[in-house]
Scaffold this motif. Structure first.
Motif, PDB file in Angstrom:
ATOM      1  N   VAL A 106      45.125  -4.392  36.659  1.00  0.00           N
ATOM      2  CA  VAL A 106      46.176  -3.568  36.058  1.00  0.00           C
ATOM      3  C   VAL A 106      47.482  -4.322  35.839  1.00  0.00           C
ATOM      4  N   ALA A 107      47.630  -5.507  36.450  1.00  0.00           N
ATOM      5  CA  ALA A 107      48.865  -6.277  36.242  1.00  0.00           C
ATOM      6  C   ALA A 107      48.678  -7.724  36.652  1.00  0.00           C
ATOM      7  N   LYS A 108      49.267  -8.640  35.874  1.00  0.00           N
ATOM      8  CA  LYS A 108      49.387 -10.034  36.286  1.00  0.00           C
ATOM      9  C   LYS A 108      50.676 -10.160  37.090  1.00  0.00           C
ATOM     10  N   VAL A 109      50.608 -10.916  38.180  1.00  0.00           N
ATOM     11  CA  VAL A 109      51.806 -11.044  39.021  1.00  0.00           C
ATOM     12  C   VAL A 109      52.280 -12.493  39.100  1.00  0.00           C
ATOM     13  N   HIS A 110      51.376 -13.417  39.463  1.00  0.00           N
ATOM     14  CA  HIS A 110      51.818 -14.805  39.601  1.00  0.00           C
ATOM     15  C   HIS A 110      50.642 -15.758  39.424  1.00  0.00           C
ATOM     16  N   VAL A 111      50.975 -17.011  39.227  1.00  0.00           N
ATOM     17  CA  VAL A 111      49.979 -18.085  39.181  1.00  0.00           C
ATOM     18  C   VAL A 111      50.193 -18.973  40.406  1.00  0.00           C
ATOM     19  N   GLU A 112      49.093 -19.283  41.063  1.00  0.00           N
ATOM     20  CA  GLU A 112      49.129 -20.232  42.175  1.00  0.00           C
ATOM     21  C   GLU A 112      48.477 -21.522  41.679  1.00  0.00           C
ATOM     22  N   PRO A 113      49.254 -22.475  41.219  1.00  0.00           N
ATOM     23  CA  PRO A 113      48.650 -23.699  40.671  1.00  0.00           C
ATOM     24  C   PRO A 113      47.713 -24.361  41.685  1.00  0.00           C
ATOM     25  N   PHE A 114      46.470 -24.517  41.295  1.00  0.00           N
ATOM     26  CA  PHE A 114      45.432 -25.121  42.129  1.00  0.00           C
ATOM     27  C   PHE A 114      45.728 -26.611  42.268  1.00  0.00           C
ATOM     28  N   ALA A 115      45.471 -27.190  43.427  1.00  0.00           N
ATOM     29  CA  ALA A 115      45.859 -28.589  43.620  1.00  0.00           C
ATOM     30  C   ALA A 115      44.848 -29.341  44.484  1.00  0.00           C
ATOM     31  N   ALA A 116      44.916 -30.666  44.372  1.00  0.00           N
ATOM     32  CA  ALA A 116      44.057 -31.556  45.154  1.00  0.00           C
ATOM     33  C   ALA A 116      44.900 -32.301  46.192  1.00  0.00           C
ATOM     34  N   TYR A 117      44.361 -32.409  47.400  1.00  0.00           N
ATOM     35  CA  TYR A 117      45.084 -33.036  48.512  1.00  0.00           C
ATOM     36  C   TYR A 117      44.211 -34.109  49.161  1.00  0.00           C
ATOM     37  N   SER A 118      44.880 -35.088  49.754  1.00  0.00           N
ATOM     38  CA  SER A 118      44.173 -36.117  50.504  1.00  0.00           C
ATOM     39  C   SER A 118      45.025 -36.560  51.685  1.00  0.00           C
ATOM     40  N   ASP A 195      37.637 -37.226  51.702  1.00  0.00           N
ATOM     41  CA  ASP A 195      38.578 -38.076  50.959  1.00  0.00           C
ATOM     42  C   ASP A 195      39.525 -37.257  50.093  1.00  0.00           C
ATOM     43  N   LEU A 196      39.040 -36.115  49.611  1.00  0.00           N
ATOM     44  CA  LEU A 196      39.833 -35.284  48.708  1.00  0.00           C
ATOM     45  C   LEU A 196      39.384 -33.843  48.886  1.00  0.00           C
ATOM     46  N   ALA A 197      40.335 -32.919  48.881  1.00  0.00           N
ATOM     47  CA  ALA A 197      40.003 -31.493  48.968  1.00  0.00           C
ATOM     48  C   ALA A 197      40.810 -30.727  47.933  1.00  0.00           C
ATOM     49  N   LEU A 198      40.133 -29.871  47.198  1.00  0.00           N
ATOM     50  CA  LEU A 198      40.808 -29.023  46.216  1.00  0.00           C
ATOM     51  C   LEU A 198      40.974 -27.641  46.839  1.00  0.00           C
ATOM     52  N   ILE A 199      42.225 -27.249  47.040  1.00  0.00           N
ATOM     53  CA  ILE A 199      42.536 -26.100  47.888  1.00  0.00           C
ATOM     54  C   ILE A 199      43.335 -25.057  47.115  1.00  0.00           C
ATOM     55  N   ASN A 200      42.918 -23.799  47.240  1.00  0.00           N
ATOM     56  CA  ASN A 200      43.683 -22.700  46.665  1.00  0.00           C
ATOM     57  C   ASN A 200      45.067 -22.655  47.304  1.00  0.00           C
ATOM     58  N   THR A 201      46.067 -22.386  46.493  1.00  0.00           N
ATOM     59  CA  THR A 201      47.449 -22.491  46.963  1.00  0.00           C
ATOM     60  C   THR A 201      47.768 -21.560  48.120  1.00  0.00           C
ATOM     61  N   ASN A 202      47.195 -20.345  48.132  1.00  0.00           N
ATOM     62  CA  ASN A 202      47.514 -19.448  49.245  1.00  0.00           C
ATOM     63  C   ASN A 202      47.082 -20.051  50.582  1.00  0.00           C
ATOM     64  N   TYR A 203      45.918 -20.699  50.615  1.00  0.00           N
ATOM     65  CA  TYR A 203      45.463 -21.334  51.851  1.00  0.00           C
ATOM     66  C   TYR A 203      46.232 -22.623  52.143  1.00  0.00           C
ATOM     67  N   ALA A 204      46.636 -23.324  51.093  1.00  0.00           N
ATOM     68  CA  ALA A 204      47.447 -24.534  51.284  1.00  0.00           C
ATOM     69  C   ALA A 204      48.786 -24.186  51.932  1.00  0.00           C
ATOM     70  N   ILE A 205      49.445 -23.148  51.431  1.00  0.00           N
ATOM     71  CA  ILE A 205      50.743 -22.751  51.976  1.00  0.00           C
ATOM     72  C   ILE A 205      50.608 -22.308  53.424  1.00  0.00           C
ATOM     73  N   GLU A 206      49.545 -21.550  53.729  1.00  0.00           N
ATOM     74  CA  GLU A 206      49.309 -21.135  55.113  1.00  0.00           C
ATOM     75  C   GLU A 206      49.172 -22.348  56.034  1.00  0.00           C
ATOM     76  N   ALA A 207      48.602 -23.444  55.498  1.00  0.00           N
ATOM     77  CA  ALA A 207      48.409 -24.663  56.285  1.00  0.00           C
ATOM     78  C   ALA A 207      49.624 -25.590  56.231  1.00  0.00           C
ATOM     79  N   LYS A 208      50.756 -25.063  55.726  1.00  0.00           N
ATOM     80  CA  LYS A 208      52.017 -25.816  55.646  1.00  0.00           C
ATOM     81  C   LYS A 208      51.939 -26.990  54.684  1.00  0.00           C
ATOM     82  N   LEU A 209      51.086 -26.861  53.672  1.00  0.00           N
ATOM     83  CA  LEU A 209      51.027 -27.862  52.604  1.00  0.00           C
ATOM     84  C   LEU A 209      51.846 -27.345  51.428  1.00  0.00           C
ATOM     85  N   ASN A 210      52.677 -28.201  50.867  1.00  0.00           N
ATOM     86  CA  ASN A 210      53.464 -27.832  49.698  1.00  0.00           C
ATOM     87  C   ASN A 210      52.744 -28.355  48.459  1.00  0.00           C
ATOM     88  N   PRO A 211      52.219 -27.458  47.606  1.00  0.00           N
ATOM     89  CA  PRO A 211      51.444 -27.916  46.448  1.00  0.00           C
ATOM     90  C   PRO A 211      52.226 -28.831  45.513  1.00  0.00           C
TER      91      PRO A 211
END
Length: 269
Positions: A106-118, A195-211
């Motif tokens: 029913v509504a778009k709210v935000h985009v969580e840019p998907f990112a890769a971390y190592s 070596d590399l992990a592609l993580i959804n931003t909501n879980y990245a932020i919870e883990a104190k990672l800044n995308p």
């Protein structure tokens, strides 16, 4: 005669009072919304709009889940009024894999840019041959991960625009990357093991990672994966839901997202 009238009037008054109480309770229930959400940023955004909705006569209750399955299941089974955690590709995949024809965006709210971390490498060029790459195991987000890897030249897909791509659609893998498909919520916990992990931003932020600061590469703002408020078909037009939509797409929420998440979350309205 007078006594009979008094008894009749008392009974009528009691009946009217009971009906008023029932009507009042029904109105109150209709103005209560229980929405499922993952903790960050969805539940945080919902908590932010609670006072705005209270002024509009809506009691918003937020039920927090730490996975991507139960919030959709609970709404599908009509245990909850709606959810706020998913994007359209995930909703479409969920509707295919479950008997579900009642959930509607029913509504778009935000985009969580998907990112890769190592935890081992600072640049894409440093990723070695045979590197182990962890990606989400749900179809919509695994396809999203493969598209992002393809944009970095780490692999080539049969159709680079297909958001439902799977590992079977990889036509070139020049670094011979090895994939581990894992539950999205567990990806931050295995970052030191791959070596590399592609993580959804909501879980990245919870883990104190800044995308924005901590990732090797990240989606741009044109991502088709806007996070959605989802209702049931039978309640999507209710006054309470209309008020929730207005609150989530308000200037106050836009400012909250921009100031709190500093580019890690981008308003989609």
């Amino acid at each position: 005669m007078a006594l009979s009238f008094k008894r009749h009037f008392s009974a009528l008054l009691a009946t009217t009072f009971s009906a008023a109480l029932f009507a009042s309770g029904t109105a109150s229930a209709a103005d209560t919304l229980t929405i499922a959400a993952t903790p960050v940023p969805h539940a945080e955004i919902l908590e932010f709009v609670k006072p705005l909705l209270a002024k509009e006569g809506v009691d918003l209750k937020v039920k927090v889940f730490t996975d991507y399955v139960q919030p959709a299941v609970q709404v599908n089974e009509k245990h909850l009024d709606g959810n706020f955690f998913l994007h359209l590709p995930y909703l479409n995949e969920f509707k295919k894999s479950h008997k579900n024809d009642i959930e509607v965006a029913v509504a778009k709210v935000h985009v969580e840019p998907f990112a890769a971390y190592s935890a081992k490498y600072k640049k894409v060029a440093d990723i070695p041959n045979g590197a182990t790459v962890a990606i989400p195991n749900d179809p919509s987000n695994s396809g999203r991960a493969l598209l992002l890897l393809a944009k970095q030249g780490l692999l080539k897909l049969k159709d680079p625009g297909n958001i439902s791509s799977t590992r079977k659609d990889i036509v070139e893998n020049p670094k011979n990357l090895k994939f581990k498909e894992l539950e999205a919520a567990t990806l931050p916990r295995v970052l030191n093991q791959v070596d590399l992990a592609l993580i959804n931003t909501n879980y990245a932020i919870e883990a104190k990672l800044n995308p924005v600061k901590d990732s090797l590469f990240i989606e741009d703002a044109n991502s088709p994966y806007a996070n959605l408020l989802v209702a049931r078909e039978d309640n999507k037009n209710s006054p309470a839901f209309k008020k929730l939509i207005a609150a989530l797409n308000s200037p106050e929420v836009k400012k909250f997202i921009e100031e709190k998440y500093k580019g890690a979350i981008v308003p989609a309205f």
